[in-house]
Write a protein that holds these residues in place. Sequence first.
Motif, PDB file in Angstrom:
ATOM      1  N   LEU A   1     -92.893 -11.939  18.653  1.00 33.25           N
ATOM      2  CA  LEU A   1     -91.913 -12.652  17.839  1.00 33.25           C
ATOM      3  C   LEU A   1     -90.890 -11.719  17.199  1.00 33.25           C
ATOM      4  CD1 LEU A   1     -90.959 -15.346  16.642  1.00 33.25           C
ATOM      5  CD2 LEU A   1     -92.587 -14.987  14.770  1.00 33.25           C
ATOM      6  N   PRO A   2     -91.309 -10.651  16.507  1.00 30.90           N
ATOM      7  CA  PRO A   2     -90.300  -9.779  15.881  1.00 30.90           C
ATOM      8  C   PRO A   2     -89.417  -9.050  16.880  1.00 30.90           C
ATOM      9  CG  PRO A   2     -92.484  -8.823  15.665  1.00 30.90           C
ATOM     10  CD  PRO A   2     -92.672 -10.218  16.158  1.00 30.90           C
ATOM     11  N   THR A   3     -89.932  -8.794  18.090  1.00 30.23           N
ATOM     12  CA  THR A   3     -89.073  -8.133  19.076  1.00 30.23           C
ATOM     13  C   THR A   3     -87.881  -9.006  19.414  1.00 30.23           C
ATOM     14  OG1 THR A   3     -90.260  -9.050  20.974  1.00 30.23           O
ATOM     15  CG2 THR A   3     -91.098  -7.002  20.046  1.00 30.23           C
ATOM     16  N   PHE A   4     -88.078 -10.306  19.433  1.00 31.99           N
ATOM     17  CA  PHE A   4     -86.977 -11.235  19.694  1.00 31.99           C
ATOM     18  C   PHE A   4     -86.080 -11.383  18.472  1.00 31.99           C
ATOM     19  CE2 PHE A   4     -85.553 -15.695  19.246  1.00 31.99           C
ATOM     20  CZ  PHE A   4     -84.623 -15.729  20.278  1.00 31.99           C
ATOM     21  N   VAL A   5     -86.701 -11.601  17.310  1.00 30.75           N
ATOM     22  CA  VAL A   5     -85.925 -11.861  16.088  1.00 30.75           C
ATOM     23  C   VAL A   5     -85.102 -10.641  15.693  1.00 30.75           C
ATOM     24  CG1 VAL A   5     -86.090 -12.402  13.633  1.00 30.75           C
ATOM     25  CG2 VAL A   5     -87.559 -13.594  15.276  1.00 30.75           C
ATOM     26  N   VAL A   6     -85.731  -9.467  15.660  1.00 27.30           N
ATOM     27  CA  VAL A   6     -85.023  -8.256  15.231  1.00 27.30           C
ATOM     28  C   VAL A   6     -83.904  -7.925  16.205  1.00 27.30           C
ATOM     29  CG1 VAL A   6     -85.261  -5.782  14.803  1.00 27.30           C
ATOM     30  CG2 VAL A   6     -87.032  -7.361  14.011  1.00 27.30           C
TER      31      VAL A   6
ATOM     32  N   MET B   1     -76.952 -11.816  16.208  1.00 27.98           N
ATOM     33  CA  MET B   1     -77.349 -13.137  16.702  1.00 27.98           C
ATOM     34  C   MET B   1     -77.080 -13.291  18.205  1.00 27.98           C
ATOM     35  SD  MET B   1     -78.697 -14.362  14.085  1.00 27.98           S
ATOM     36  CE  MET B   1     -79.075 -15.976  14.753  1.00 27.98           C
ATOM     37  N   ASP B   2     -77.344 -12.209  18.938  1.00 30.06           N
ATOM     38  CA  ASP B   2     -77.196 -12.247  20.392  1.00 30.06           C
ATOM     39  C   ASP B   2     -78.491 -12.813  20.976  1.00 30.06           C
ATOM     40  OD1 ASP B   2     -76.796 -11.895  23.060  1.00 30.06           O
ATOM     41  OD2 ASP B   2     -76.141  -9.804  22.906  1.00 30.06           O
ATOM     42  N   LEU B   3     -78.550 -14.139  21.120  1.00 30.60           N
ATOM     43  CA  LEU B   3     -79.777 -14.798  21.546  1.00 30.60           C
ATOM     44  C   LEU B   3     -80.155 -14.435  22.978  1.00 30.60           C
ATOM     45  CD1 LEU B   3     -79.264 -18.370  20.050  1.00 30.60           C
ATOM     46  CD2 LEU B   3     -80.640 -16.502  19.140  1.00 30.60           C
ATOM     47  N   LEU B   4     -79.188 -14.339  23.850  1.00 31.09           N
ATOM     48  CA  LEU B   4     -79.496 -14.049  25.249  1.00 31.09           C
ATOM     49  C   LEU B   4     -80.119 -12.667  25.397  1.00 31.09           C
ATOM     50  CD1 LEU B   4     -79.472 -14.917  28.154  1.00 31.09           C
ATOM     51  CD2 LEU B   4     -77.104 -14.114  28.348  1.00 31.09           C
ATOM     52  N   SER B   5     -79.560 -11.681  24.698  1.00 28.83           N
ATOM     53  CA  SER B   5     -80.161 -10.334  24.753  1.00 28.83           C
ATOM     54  C   SER B   5     -81.591 -10.372  24.244  1.00 28.83           C
ATOM     55  CB  SER B   5     -79.330  -9.347  23.939  1.00 28.83           C
ATOM     56  OG  SER B   5     -78.057  -9.164  24.521  1.00 28.83           O
ATOM     57  N   GLY B   6     -81.800 -11.098  23.151  1.00 29.78           N
ATOM     58  CA  GLY B   6     -83.153 -11.210  22.609  1.00 29.78           C
ATOM     59  C   GLY B   6     -84.110 -11.863  23.589  1.00 29.78           C
ATOM     60  N   LEU B   7     -83.661 -12.904  24.278  1.00 32.21           N
ATOM     61  CA  LEU B   7     -84.514 -13.603  25.230  1.00 32.21           C
ATOM     62  C   LEU B   7     -84.832 -12.729  26.447  1.00 32.21           C
ATOM     63  CD1 LEU B   7     -82.998 -17.202  25.146  1.00 32.21           C
ATOM     64  CD2 LEU B   7     -85.263 -16.494  24.334  1.00 32.21           C
ATOM     65  N   LEU B   8     -83.838 -12.004  26.949  1.00 32.75           N
ATOM     66  CA  LEU B   8     -84.089 -11.118  28.085  1.00 32.75           C
ATOM     67  C   LEU B   8     -85.023  -9.983  27.687  1.00 32.75           C
ATOM     68  CD1 LEU B   8     -80.508 -10.929  29.651  1.00 32.75           C
ATOM     69  CD2 LEU B   8     -82.452 -12.330  30.379  1.00 32.75           C
ATOM     70  N   ASN B   9     -84.836  -9.489  26.489  1.00 32.10           N
ATOM     71  CA  ASN B   9     -85.748  -8.488  25.936  1.00 32.10           C
ATOM     72  C   ASN B   9     -87.175  -9.020  25.942  1.00 32.10           C
ATOM     73  OD1 ASN B   9     -85.225  -5.862  25.085  1.00 32.10           O
ATOM     74  ND2 ASN B   9     -85.591  -6.371  22.948  1.00 32.10           N
TER      75      ASN B   9
ATOM     76  N   PRO C   1     -75.865 -10.786  28.937  1.00 33.35           N
ATOM     77  CA  PRO C   1     -74.810 -11.357  28.098  1.00 33.35           C
ATOM     78  C   PRO C   1     -73.443 -10.820  28.504  1.00 33.35           C
ATOM     79  CG  PRO C   1     -76.010  -9.676  26.891  1.00 33.35           C
ATOM     80  CD  PRO C   1     -76.764  -9.893  28.166  1.00 33.35           C
ATOM     81  N   GLY C   2     -72.430 -11.626  28.262  1.00 31.40           N
ATOM     82  CA  GLY C   2     -71.070 -11.198  28.593  1.00 31.40           C
ATOM     83  C   GLY C   2     -70.578 -10.119  27.638  1.00 31.40           C
ATOM     84  N   VAL C   3     -69.388  -9.577  27.971  1.00 30.10           N
ATOM     85  CA  VAL C   3     -68.789  -8.545  27.128  1.00 30.10           C
ATOM     86  C   VAL C   3     -68.425  -9.152  25.773  1.00 30.10           C
ATOM     87  CG1 VAL C   3     -66.879  -6.928  26.901  1.00 30.10           C
ATOM     88  CG2 VAL C   3     -67.909  -7.346  29.141  1.00 30.10           C
ATOM     89  N   ASN C   4     -68.685  -8.397  24.746  1.00 28.91           N
ATOM     90  CA  ASN C   4     -68.333  -8.856  23.408  1.00 28.91           C
ATOM     91  C   ASN C   4     -66.800  -8.840  23.280  1.00 28.91           C
ATOM     92  OD1 ASN C   4     -67.781  -8.944  20.546  1.00 28.91           O
ATOM     93  ND2 ASN C   4     -69.940  -8.421  20.218  1.00 28.91           N
ATOM     94  N   LYS C   5     -66.197 -10.042  23.200  1.00 26.53           N
ATOM     95  CA  LYS C   5     -64.741 -10.144  23.184  1.00 26.53           C
ATOM     96  C   LYS C   5     -64.136  -9.614  21.900  1.00 26.53           C
ATOM     97  CE  LYS C   5     -64.545 -13.929  26.500  1.00 26.53           C
ATOM     98  NZ  LYS C   5     -64.077 -15.294  26.801  1.00 26.53           N
ATOM     99  N   ALA C   6     -64.916  -9.613  20.837  1.00 28.43           N
ATOM    100  CA  ALA C   6     -64.413  -9.027  19.588  1.00 28.43           C
ATOM    101  C   ALA C   6     -64.220  -7.534  19.765  1.00 28.43           C
ATOM    102  CB  ALA C   6     -65.389  -9.323  18.443  1.00 28.43           C
ATOM    103  N   VAL C   7     -65.138  -6.906  20.479  1.00 31.12           N
ATOM    104  CA  VAL C   7     -65.010  -5.472  20.744  1.00 31.12           C
ATOM    105  C   VAL C   7     -63.811  -5.229  21.653  1.00 31.12           C
ATOM    106  CG1 VAL C   7     -66.130  -3.467  21.777  1.00 31.12           C
ATOM    107  CG2 VAL C   7     -67.469  -5.092  20.449  1.00 31.12           C
ATOM    108  N   LEU C   8     -63.647  -6.073  22.677  1.00 31.82           N
ATOM    109  CA  LEU C   8     -62.517  -5.915  23.587  1.00 31.82           C
ATOM    110  C   LEU C   8     -61.196  -6.100  22.851  1.00 31.82           C
ATOM    111  CD1 LEU C   8     -63.598  -7.699  26.886  1.00 31.82           C
ATOM    112  CD2 LEU C   8     -63.281  -5.262  26.481  1.00 31.82           C
ATOM    113  N   LEU C   9     -61.144  -7.122  21.995  1.00 30.89           N
ATOM    114  CA  LEU C   9     -59.911  -7.381  21.254  1.00 30.89           C
ATOM    115  C   LEU C   9     -59.572  -6.201  20.360  1.00 30.89           C
ATOM    116  CD1 LEU C   9     -57.632  -9.304  20.420  1.00 30.89           C
ATOM    117  CD2 LEU C   9     -59.180 -10.248  18.683  1.00 30.89           C
ATOM    118  N   GLN C  10     -60.558  -5.687  19.640  1.00 28.17           N
ATOM    119  CA  GLN C  10     -60.301  -4.554  18.760  1.00 28.17           C
ATOM    120  C   GLN C  10     -59.888  -3.328  19.560  1.00 28.17           C
ATOM    121  OE1 GLN C  10     -63.549  -3.586  16.200  1.00 28.17           O
ATOM    122  NE2 GLN C  10     -62.265  -2.533  14.737  1.00 28.17           N
ATOM    123  N   LEU C  11     -60.511  -3.160  20.732  1.00 26.60           N
ATOM    124  CA  LEU C  11     -60.151  -2.026  21.583  1.00 26.60           C
ATOM    125  C   LEU C  11     -58.709  -2.166  22.064  1.00 26.60           C
ATOM    126  CD1 LEU C  11     -61.090   0.528  23.059  1.00 26.60           C
ATOM    127  CD2 LEU C  11     -61.874  -0.935  24.918  1.00 26.60           C
TER     128      LEU C  11
END
Length: 1363
Positions: A1140-1145, A1152-1160, A1286-1296
């Motif tokens: 449980l904590p491996t997913f939540v943390v 709040m990257d749910l897909l990364s947590g689920l694949l993890n 998960p897809g590329v974080n668009k906030a990171v792309l925009l800031q870049l």
Amino acid sequence: MTRATSFISLLACLVLSEAQHEPGYCAFYEECGPNPLLEGNLIAAIVPCFNYSPARALTGQHYRRLAEVCPMLDRGENNTYACCSVNQIRSLEISLTLSKAVLNRCPSCAENFAHLHCINTCSPDQSQTVNVTKTMNVTYLGKEREAVVGYQAFLSATFADTSFQSCKNVRIPATGGFAIGTMCGRYGAKLCTPQRWYDFQGDSSNGLAPLDIDFRLIPEGVTEGLPEGVVPYNGRALKCNETTPSGGLVCSCQDCQESCPAMPNPPQPAAPFRLMGTDGFLIISIILLCLLLLAFLLYLSVSCWVKKGRKDEEKGRGKGKGKDQNGNVVTQQLVHPSEVTFADRNSLAAQEFLGSMFRTWGTLMASHPLKVLLVSAIAVAAFATGLMHIELTTDPVQLWSAPDSRARREKDFHDKYFDPFFRTNQLILTAPGRKGHIYNSLLFGQQNFSGIISKDLIIELLELQKRIQNIEFWSDDLNRTASLKDVCFAPLNPSNSSLTDCAVNSLPQYFQNSLANLNAKVNMTELGVTQEVDWRDHFIYCVNSPLSFKDITDLGMSCMADYGAPVFPFLAVGGYENEDYTSAEALILTFSLNNYARDNVKFKVALQWEKLFLDVVQEYQRNPNTNFTFAYMAERSLEDEINRTTAEDIPIFMISYAVVFIYIAVALGEYSSWKRILVDSKFLVGLGGILVVGCSVLASMGFYAWIGIPSSLVILQVVPFLVLAVGADNIFIFVLEYQRDVRRPGERREEQIGRVLGNVAPSMLLCSMSESVCFFLGALSTMPAVKSFALYAALAVLMDFVLQMTAFVALLSLDTRRQDGNRCELVCCVTVSTQRPNKPNEGFLLPFMRKYYAPVLLHPVSRVIVMVVFIFMLCSSVFLMFHVTVGLDQELAMPKGSYMLDYFKYLYKYFEVGVPTYFVTTKGFNFTTTAGMNAVCSSVGCDQFSLTQKIQYATDYPELSYMAIPANSWVDDFIDWLNPGSKCCRLYTLGPNTGKFCSADKSAFLCGRKCMTAPPNGVLRPNEEQFNRFLPDFLGNRPDLLCPKGGLGAYDKAVVRDESGEIIASRFMAYHTPLTNSKEFTAALQKVRELAHNITMGMRAIPGTSPDFEVFPYTVTYVFYEQYLTIVPEGLFNISLCLLPTFVVCCLLLGMDLLSGLLNLLTIVMIIVDTVGVMTLWGIDYNAVALINLVTAVGISVEFVSHLTRSFALSTKPTHVERAMEATANMGSAVFAGVAMTNLPGIIVLAFAKAQLIQIFFFRLNLVITLLGMVHGLIFLPVLLSYIGPGVNKAVLLQLQQAEAKANQELELSSSAKRAYENLSYEDNEKTQDPDSISIKSTTESSRSSEIIAKEQMEKEEKIDRL
């Protein structure tokens, strides 16, 4: 003289032949005195006088005595005739009293037994059923008379068989055996027949029969061979399920199968799960495999179709690579601010916050390294001082059984009111290759004796036994010389024991440990054949009738041990089949000691004696003249061997850690030149990393020692390994990232360290927090060992992270100062001239993985192969997971080569009975009422579903119930002891003790009153006053021949009463079938608990019973095997809590990257499932030790998975495959070097440990966990992310994009200004300067402009890097 003797014999035969066989006539009458042919009888052998005369009419006292002893002959006072005097009736009563002590449980059996002997002794038609065959002149009290010393008794086979059938199942509650076994001589209960039963009764050598009686069982209608006038007695014998004429009830089910109610067959164990005629789990796994493969193929098809449609759409729109406002080609997707989601902004904010925080923190730590190291050392020392109070738990009960578990509560209850199980010290001896022999016994016929059942070996065993018995030593605790008698279990004389009172069970005990008895020989005549009888005849008799006080040979020796109790054959010999004891393959020697509490001074005395016992046995084993091959154990052996192997394997663990340390020190180094090898090595950094791990473990152990949570050897062995795996990974990630980084212009060393820490610390925090929370939640386990391990591991991981963020950063700062100063490691005053290269050091692994490994792995064909292979692995492991063996066989706790391994092998091979188990009753049941006694007992008048009767039903199906021998019952024996038909309970009628209890060995003159009178229906039950009055006398009465029902030894510690006399605890002992492995022990516990619950429910239905009254089973092994009843759900619960904590943390720290947590989470679950599958293949059982390692596997899997997942999530490459390649190359190389290669060398060293537990559960299991974690983290996870990451974080792309645009704009403005300035300067220079000066100035300005552009470009890159 010879002629005279022959004449007298001939005359006697002529006289006997003249005797007539007529109705109403006697063959003998009155007593003539002792039998001159018998010596050493257990009771007086008074024989009758030969007297052929009419039967006597009985009146008055004579008649009343006959009616009392032989009611079946009573025809009324004026119409009763008999052939026995009052004296004969008295002797007959004494003889019947001995049998009634064991047969009264079944009234019809006792009636039939009395019927037979009353007919022989008193029948008015005695001459018709008896044929006198031998008489002698006997002088008694000055008179010489002709006495009968032998006769034939003719019985109808029908009468004889019915009588036998009524008695053959009567039990002896104290032993759980059959009474017939003590009354059938050499044949025992199993081989007893009516003829053999009567033969034993008529054999004067048994010590009980006063003369020889030749019983002839005549079938119905057969007259051939009968003397003229003889009519075989054919009276009506009662069946065991019939009432007696005197009103006695039918026998109970335990004593009479015909009385048992119709019982349904017990349910069979659940059949294996099957579908379509094959293994159901295999079918399910195949279906799952097909579904997953189909889903994957469907995904590939849909992905190809979507990708093709997207390309066509982009082609139609003319879209290709994006261009900025200046028309420059950009490789990234252009992002509009409206496309950025809330989750993307959260993720970016989380990363910026953590990166900024750790950057500042790292700079601070690196700027003050000495202060940080000092504070860290003080903090660790403060925690570590708690180690002064550390408590190391070695007691297996405290390690593996929760204090509030059922088995632990039951053990505490048992040990509170009863003595603990006695301490067993045992040898099992064999003589392989030794030839056996055939012995033609006069009494028992041809017998096959194995090689070990030989006189010389028995004598050698007796010598060894006496040598052990005579062990003496000085005891500081007792301040005197101590010996076996100070600590031995002496059931019949516990208060003032001598050596002969100690319970020592062995074959020589059949000879009372007497060499003279063993060497005894005598000529004996049987059926006209004279032959020598010796120890072999006595042995054959005793193993078949161990309760006998005298054998049937002319040796006349007892079978009872010298301490007064019987030695059952399964305690003396082993390795036989079908009770063929003479063919046994092993001898067993057992010394039983009292089991004292650990704080009792005699506990240490017992340990001392056991130590000397082992010394004597081991010295005997080393003796080349020893004729035995044997195995042995002492009660202390298990703990001794575990402690010994732990001490011996400490060097292995030290070598393991040393190998890991050397690897870390070597692998962390930068090797650009041989001249700088001592400068660029990271020996001190590696040592510092190891010290950080050690300090974190010490701090954790010290903290918990402060608050009183005990540690264990499991913690000492596993936690450092776990923290080293976690810590080394973080160290590698941090150090390798630093080595691959280039310090920026104007950047201080401390700032660079802070910047690098800001990049990698969030990933380190993600793993450490996941693992720490995982272990803290794992502390919710009910198993003490798992709980304490989880607590220690959680804090150690947390402390390791804290020390890495402080002390290790400071240590790295100091090391970089040294390295920048070109000073050698260890010898800091020595410097080298070769300068450090400016280019970043990528080492070997990163370029290899970037150039070769990642492209090959993420090739389209490779990706498909990887997915198919791992899906197959998962489905195969699901199938194997349902077939993993649950349990831990106790021999695995022993090191290879331990003498205990030989003992377990011998025990399972040669021991013929299982462990004893007690059915314990708690307070709240009233035993003093008739209903209470009936709910417990199993004799006449008892409930058909009483406590002991239900246990009896269970023993009828040993393969299902795992119960072999029914429970003994103090209630049954107490009732039999009170029965006035025996001599057990009498009261003084003369002397100062008048009215008090009088034992059976006292004269009848002093004790003329019975404790109770016989009830009319034969169902004797004391009232409450009688129960409470006589129970203490019963429990203190030593059993003997006259009263075998005495409770001392068997029951004196089985009943506990409070001050008011209420029974607050009692126990009933039964035996399991032989149990050889964890599966059988666990199944036996489950079945016996079901039985005890059923008994509890039945007894609670008795009026007056407390609703919390309980019956529970107890034996020493239950507390260890209880965990296996619940370990599967317990393990699922613990592992789920860890997942449980491996997913939540992961979700929280990635914004709040749910897909990364689920694949993890998915990858870690696959690692655990595959691990359990490989456990099945490699013979690793699932138990508490394995559960600890599986919990550890979750933590190690986080290291393999989480770093890579985070690296992929933060990558800004345009495609999933490119991002997977980047994450695999950059972070995968660090994970491989830091986790896999850190664990593997240390794990491989553990293969050389002696302890099997370490080899199986630390070498094998940790090797599996590490390899599976590595292949899932470095092969499966990159491929999985390349498909559905998960897809590329668009906030990171925009800031870049914004940062690049701003940097480009600033650069453009700077270039425009530069061009304008150059034009103006050119015009001015043309007017005022000569060409040379113009050229020089132009060059200077151009150089300055280049510096500005380079600086601006650097600032731009820095802004981008911060993202």
